[in-house]
Every structure is written in C-alpha cells, then in structure tokens.
Design a protein around this motif. Structure first.
Motif, PDB file in Angstrom:
ATOM      1  N   GLU A  28      26.370  62.714  13.489  1.00 25.99           N
ATOM      2  CA  GLU A  28      25.759  64.016  13.248  1.00 25.99           C
ATOM      3  C   GLU A  28      26.838  65.061  13.005  1.00 25.99           C
ATOM      4  N   VAL A  29      26.480  66.107  12.322  1.00 28.28           N
ATOM      5  CA  VAL A  29      27.411  67.185  12.022  1.00 28.28           C
ATOM      6  C   VAL A  29      27.989  67.756  13.316  1.00 28.28           C
ATOM      7  N   GLY A  30      29.306  67.892  13.338  1.00 22.65           N
ATOM      8  CA  GLY A  30      29.999  68.500  14.459  1.00 22.65           C
ATOM      9  C   GLY A  30      30.576  67.512  15.440  1.00 22.65           C
ATOM     10  N   LYS A  31      30.082  66.288  15.447  1.00 22.53           N
ATOM     11  CA  LYS A  31      30.601  65.295  16.385  1.00 22.53           C
ATOM     12  C   LYS A  31      31.872  64.648  15.834  1.00 22.53           C
ATOM     13  N   PHE A  32      32.613  63.987  16.737  1.00 27.43           N
ATOM     14  CA  PHE A  32      33.803  63.275  16.299  1.00 27.43           C
ATOM     15  C   PHE A  32      33.426  62.210  15.269  1.00 27.43           C
ATOM     16  N   ALA A  33      34.292  62.036  14.297  1.00 27.33           N
ATOM     17  CA  ALA A  33      34.075  61.012  13.267  1.00 27.33           C
ATOM     18  C   ALA A  33      34.502  59.660  13.813  1.00 27.33           C
ATOM     19  N   ASP A  34      33.717  59.154  14.758  1.00 28.16           N
ATOM     20  CA  ASP A  34      33.954  57.861  15.400  1.00 28.16           C
ATOM     21  C   ASP A  34      32.901  56.879  14.907  1.00 28.16           C
ATOM     22  N   PHE A  35      33.334  55.816  14.232  1.00 25.94           N
ATOM     23  CA  PHE A  35      32.400  54.864  13.652  1.00 25.94           C
ATOM     24  C   PHE A  35      32.786  53.426  14.013  1.00 25.94           C
ATOM     25  N   ALA A  36      31.785  52.579  14.164  1.00 32.98           N
ATOM     26  CA  ALA A  36      31.979  51.130  14.155  1.00 32.98           C
ATOM     27  C   ALA A  36      31.703  50.671  12.729  1.00 32.98           C
ATOM     28  N   VAL A  37      32.634  49.928  12.175  1.00 33.46           N
ATOM     29  CA  VAL A  37      32.502  49.440  10.802  1.00 33.46           C
ATOM     30  C   VAL A  37      32.123  47.960  10.875  1.00 33.46           C
ATOM     31  N   LEU A  38      30.933  47.631  10.386  1.00 37.39           N
ATOM     32  CA  LEU A  38      30.378  46.288  10.561  1.00 37.39           C
ATOM     33  C   LEU A  38      30.243  45.566   9.225  1.00 37.39           C
ATOM     34  N   GLU A  39      30.465  44.263   9.261  1.00 33.17           N
ATOM     35  CA  GLU A  39      30.255  43.428   8.074  1.00 33.17           C
ATOM     36  C   GLU A  39      28.769  43.147   7.863  1.00 33.17           C
ATOM     37  N   ASP A  40      28.011  43.133   8.963  1.00 28.85           N
ATOM     38  CA  ASP A  40      26.595  42.785   8.910  1.00 28.85           C
ATOM     39  C   ASP A  40      25.753  43.962   9.392  1.00 28.85           C
ATOM     40  N   ASP A  41      24.518  44.010   8.934  1.00 25.86           N
ATOM     41  CA  ASP A  41      23.589  45.049   9.350  1.00 25.86           C
ATOM     42  C   ASP A  41      22.830  44.566  10.577  1.00 25.86           C
ATOM     43  N   PRO A  42      23.054  45.159  11.743  1.00 23.68           N
ATOM     44  CA  PRO A  42      22.377  44.671  12.949  1.00 23.68           C
ATOM     45  C   PRO A  42      20.861  44.779  12.876  1.00 23.68           C
ATOM     46  N   GLN A  43      20.348  45.711  12.086  1.00 21.56           N
ATOM     47  CA  GLN A  43      18.899  45.856  11.968  1.00 21.56           C
ATOM     48  C   GLN A  43      18.303  44.799  11.043  1.00 21.56           C
ATOM     49  N   ASP A  44      19.088  44.304  10.101  1.00 21.43           N
ATOM     50  CA  ASP A  44      18.602  43.261   9.194  1.00 21.43           C
ATOM     51  C   ASP A  44      18.838  41.857   9.748  1.00 21.43           C
ATOM     52  N   ILE A  45      19.909  41.692  10.499  1.00 20.75           N
ATOM     53  CA  ILE A  45      20.255  40.350  10.973  1.00 20.75           C
ATOM     54  C   ILE A  45      19.260  39.855  12.009  1.00 20.75           C
ATOM     55  N   GLY A  46      18.596  40.787  12.685  1.00 21.59           N
ATOM     56  CA  GLY A  46      17.525  40.416  13.609  1.00 21.59           C
ATOM     57  C   GLY A  46      17.982  40.266  15.048  1.00 21.59           C
ATOM     58  N   ALA A  47      17.028  40.383  15.955  1.00 26.05           N
ATOM     59  CA  ALA A  47      17.321  40.378  17.385  1.00 26.05           C
ATOM     60  C   ALA A  47      18.020  39.103  17.839  1.00 26.05           C
ATOM     61  N   ALA A  48      17.588  37.970  17.327  1.00 26.73           N
ATOM     62  CA  ALA A  48      18.139  36.690  17.786  1.00 26.73           C
ATOM     63  C   ALA A  48      19.605  36.524  17.418  1.00 26.73           C
ATOM     64  N   ASN A  49      20.040  37.198  16.352  1.00 30.15           N
ATOM     65  CA  ASN A  49      21.412  37.034  15.857  1.00 30.15           C
ATOM     66  C   ASN A  49      22.287  38.257  16.111  1.00 30.15           C
ATOM     67  N   LEU A  50      21.827  39.178  16.942  1.00 28.89           N
ATOM     68  CA  LEU A  50      22.546  40.436  17.130  1.00 28.89           C
ATOM     69  C   LEU A  50      23.980  40.215  17.599  1.00 28.89           C
TER      70      LEU A  50
END
Length: 550
Positions: A504-526
């Motif tokens: 969000e605007v104003g917060k530190f630019a702290d990111f996790a950079v992922l190869e996979d989309d956790p929302q697409d990969i599904g709960a079983a493969n998180l």
C-alpha cells in the motif's frame, strides 16, 4: 528522487480495497503507487524495471516468532529427525535412529582439531524414539573426554555426556529440578528447563547469547529468513544489553543486511522495574530495520517435552504436569509493570493451564489500568479452546499459533501427549478467526525451520507428517486467510501494520518475489511455492544472499 516502477505477472497486495495489481511504483524505499501501468505512471518520470514481469509479488513475508539462535546453531552439527536446510541452501538429512545421531556426532568430533574442545549439536527430539531416551552413556561412545552437549529441538531440554557432568560436578547429590535422574538416583545426562540449560552451558563455558548475537550468526539468521521470502523476522527473547544492542545496530544498519529485525526483551531476565528502566532507555535507538518495545514472558515449557502446563486431564500418557517458568503468583505483577510502562507483552503459553494464567493476569491488569490497543499476544497457545478464544477477543489479546506443530508433532500429540480429542483441535486457527481474535502463525525457529508459506500450508491443510488430517474444516483456515496471517496478521501482532504487511502507498517497499502464484497453485501445494528472492526497502535480494565480505 528516482522512481522505479516494477511490473509483475501478479501482485497480491493484502489491501482489501485493491487486492490485485500488476505494477508498483517505489520511491525512497517506500511504495508510491499500486495499480496498472497507467495508474502508477501518473507520478511522473520513472525507470521501468521488468525483471519481475513473470514473477508474483506479495508483501514481504513476516516470521512473527523466531530466535536469532537459528543463526548460531548452524556452526554446529544438526541431529534432528527431519531434513533441514541451512543458510547456504544445503539440506542436512534427518536422522531416524539414535545410532545415526551418534554416528554424525562421531564424525563431527573427529573433524575437530582440539581434542578438548566442546562439541555442541542441536535439533535432537527424543519423542520420536519411543521409550528409548538418549543418555550420557550414548554420548560417551563419541568421547569420554570431550564435553558434548546436544540441544533438543524444543530448546527446553538437552543431553550431555559424562565429561560435562564431571566438569559441572553434577552427581547423585545434585538437588536441582533441571537434572533428570534414573531409578538408581544417578543423573542420566538429560537436563530440563532454564536451570538445566544454565548448568550444562556453564560447565562447558559456552555462551549461547554471545554466539547468537555475533555478526556471523546474525547474517546466518538473515540468510535463512531471506531464503524463505521473509523480510521481517523476530528474535523473541533477548537481554538487549549494551553489547547486544551494539551488535544488532551495527549489523542491521548494513544496507546489504536483507531483513528487518524485531527484538523482544526477556521480561524476567531482571526484576520487572529494572526491565522497564532498561527497555525505556534503549527504545529511542530503534531504527527502520531494528524494532524494539516488545517484552517476552515465558510461562511454561513445550508440549512434546512434557514441560508445558496442562489442565485436567493432563498428559495422555499420564506424564506428570510440566514446569512453570515463572511462579504463577508473580505473573500479574510482572505483566502490570510492563503494561503500565506502555510496552506490548508477548506471553509464551503452550499448555492451556498457562493460557488461563496469562488471560487471568491480563484481565486483572486491564481492570485496574485500561489501555486501548495494547495488543498483548499469546505465543504458541496451542491448546486454546473456544472459551479461551472468546476471552482473548473480549480482552483485545491476539494469538500467534505454532501451526508447524501440526505437521511435525501431530502424530505424537494424538498418540502420546494429548490424545485424539485434543490433538484434533491443536493450533486451532479456525476458532481464533471465528471468535474475532487477531491471528498470526509461526515457525519458532530454530525449533522448526523458518518458512511462512509452509506455516500457512500447515494452518490450511492441518496434515501431519504421516499424511493424517488433524480436525476438520472448523479448525482450518482458507488459503487467503493463511496468506493474511503471514503478512498483515503478523504485522498487527508486532504493531507494525502501519509500515509492513501489505503493498500500500506509504509502506516500506518490502516484497516476497515468488516463482509461483500461491493463489493459483492451490491449498494442497502451498508449501511448494518457490521463492525467487525478496525486496527490502526497494533493494533487491535474489536468493541465496551472499555472506558479507570478510
């Protein structure tokens, strides 16, 4: 004043007003804008960085309960039951027999040049070996002259050889609850609790605090965290003396240091009035990369070590109840001192009797000294039931659950420590959210490995290492709820949600950079989501982070 726009395959923001985006603009280490390319470009001239165009960005992951000793233990052999990955990315295979543990210790002993140098190992957990307990005679197979100390995975117990007991003059006449004895009255070589830890470490002259806060250990800790996509991690029990503060400030201020560190003061390391004075005196030294102001109180031990305090009917196998690490009658006064001084208090309560004690103390203190948004938090809190969660919600108390326990110790909780009924509800994240309690989840590294995405998988799927599910839908949380607990949920538990936890605007630019989309990969493969690297305050760190020069 340079602005950089990063594009991504997808940005999961954790901001409910804009949950998804494709671009984020960064200026001066903070988030300037989030949205589409056209939207973030309205701030004017900017450099466009496309390196993440095929990656997924999330808020930097937050490890809300860990210890910097994780960095120090990697100077010593790992002898745990499960595989474990070190700071350099090397995986150490788990050891499934005590003989295998002894063999690894023999190899480590042979590699030491000094025949009198102590050998320290870590990660051992006797609960996986049935009735067989490791004893001094086992470690004497490695050496009868070299002092040997083996830390248990819980860090609440350890084993030593005869050489250590000789150095510490520990005999059948030693009268200490921390020294375990056999049926013959002789010490077995197993020590328990803080007293036991102190006796063993004093005997071999090893200072865990000094080792944990050395610059190489602090860098090891940061590298382990960064490999897991973590940008903010905690050290939830520290003396924070002048030497430690100097080391923490010097190390975290290095621009190459890849994480923010939250260091909690050990609230019983000195009388509470002195603790308040000490923490107040250093509070202003905190920085954007070193947060102070949290107090940690440890009320009991661990469930798998049978040192947690349980209510009736107690341990499933009939083991005697666990240990109080603080005299129960003193908890309220200690809490009151730090509460009145304005500090946030995190209380370790593994057993449900300890949870009751903590909530009783909070209730009394708030009655006499109300304080809005105190956010006192129960750590681990693995056996909390509906009534206790309801009390937490009413008192404004948050919870940080040890979800990894479900996987690593779920089976022994069913069969040995808690029994099937209580094991089904262990680390009940579903009940926490259902009752409106602020929730985060954690690894308690080095007890288990830092890995927020794995912790999230545990909370969603509730699977043991044997593939059995503990409890049902009522105890589980959804994938999106789990992602929240390792970002905004953890940020709230640390009172840092104004700075980190969402994109969000104003917060530190702290990111996790992922190869996979956790929302697409599904709960079983998180837990299989691959981490490319991190961004901290706009600075990019690709895993693994190299050690500092020199």
């Amino acid at each position: 004043m340079t602005t950089t726009i990063y594009s991504a395959r997808k940005i999961i923001t954790m901001d409910p007003s804009r949950p998804r985006a494709t671009h984020v603009a960064v200026r001066d280490g903070r988030i300037l804008a989030v949205g589409s390319r056209d939207e973030v470009g309205q701030w004017g001239a900017a450099d466009v960085d496309e390196r993440f165009r095929d990656k997924v960005l999330m808020p930097g992951l937050i490890e809300g309960h860990s210890h910097i000793i994780e960095g120090a233990v990697w100077d010593h052999p790992y002898v745990g039951y499960y595989d474990r990955t070190g700071p350099d990315g090397t995986t150490w295979p788990g050891l499934r027999t005590i003989d295998a543990v002894i063999d690894r210790l023999k190899a480590a002993s042979e590699a030491l040049d000094d025949p009198a140098a102590p050998l320290l190992a870590w990660g051992f957990d006797p609960i996986f070996f049935g009735e067989r307990r490791m004893c001094a005679a086992d470690l004497d197979q490695v050496s009868v002259t070299r002092p040997i100390v083996v830390l248990h995975a819980s860090l609440h117990f350890l084993n030593v050889n005869t050489a250590v007991m000789d150095l510490g003059d520990i005999t059948a006449t030693t009268n200490s609850p921390g020294v375990m004895k056999g049926a013959d009255g002789q010490p077995t070589g197993e020590f328990a609790g803080m007293v036991g830890m102190y006796l063993a470490m004093k005997a071999v002259g090893f200072d865990l605090t000094d080792a944990s806060t050395s610059p190489p250990s602090l860098w090891n800790f940061a590298r382990v965290a960064q490999l897991a996509g973590v940008t903010t991690a905690t050290d939830l029990h520290s003396e924070l003396n002048d030497l430690i503060m100097d080391r923490l400030l010097a190390t975290t201020s290095d621009p190459a240091y890849p994480i923010r560190l939250v260091s909690a003061f050990g609230g019983t390391l000195m009388p509470a009035d002195q603790g308040v004075e000490r923490l107040s005196s250093i509070l202003a030294k905190g920085t954007d990369k070193l947060k102070l102001g949290i107090v940690k109180l440890v009320l009991d031990g661990s469930i798998q070590g049978f040192s947690a305090r349980l209510k009736w009917p107690g341990y499933f196998n009939g083991h005697e109840n666990g240990l109080w690490y603080i005299t129960p009658s003193e908890v309220e006064s200690i809490l009151r001192a730090y509460h009145q001084a304005g500090f946030q208090v995190h209380m370790h309560t593994n057993g449900n009797e300890a949870t009751d004690l903590a909530l009783d103390a909070v209730e009394v203190v708030l009655t006499t000294h109300p304080r809005p948004d105190h956010r006192h938090t129960l750590q681990h809190c693995q056996m909390a039931d509906e009534a206790q969660y309801q009390r937490m919600a009413a008192l404004g108390v948050g919870v940080n659950l040890f979800s990894n326990h479900i996987y690593y110790w779920g089976e022994v909780h069913k069969s040995l420590t808690l029994g099937p009924d209580r094991a089904a509800k262990v680390d009940n994240a579903g009940a926490a959210l259902e009752n409106g309690v602020d929730l985060s989840i954690h690894s308690d590294a080095p007890i288990t490995a830092i890995g927020p995405l794995f912790s999230a998988w545990c909370a969603v799927n509730r699977m043991t290492a044997d593939g059995d599910r503990l409890g049902g839908e009522a105890e589980a949380i959804t994938l999106d709820e789990a992602l929240y607990t390792i970002t905004m949920g953890a940020a709230r538990s640390l009172k840092m949600d104004d700075r980190i936890g969402s994109i969000e605007v104003g917060k530190f630019a702290d990111f996790a950079v992922l190869e996979d989309d956790p929302q697409d990969i599904g709960a079983a493969n998180l837990k299989e989501v691959r981490v490319w690297g991190t961004v901290l305050g706009g600075q990019i760190f690709q895993s693994p982070v190299a050690p500092p020069a020199g």
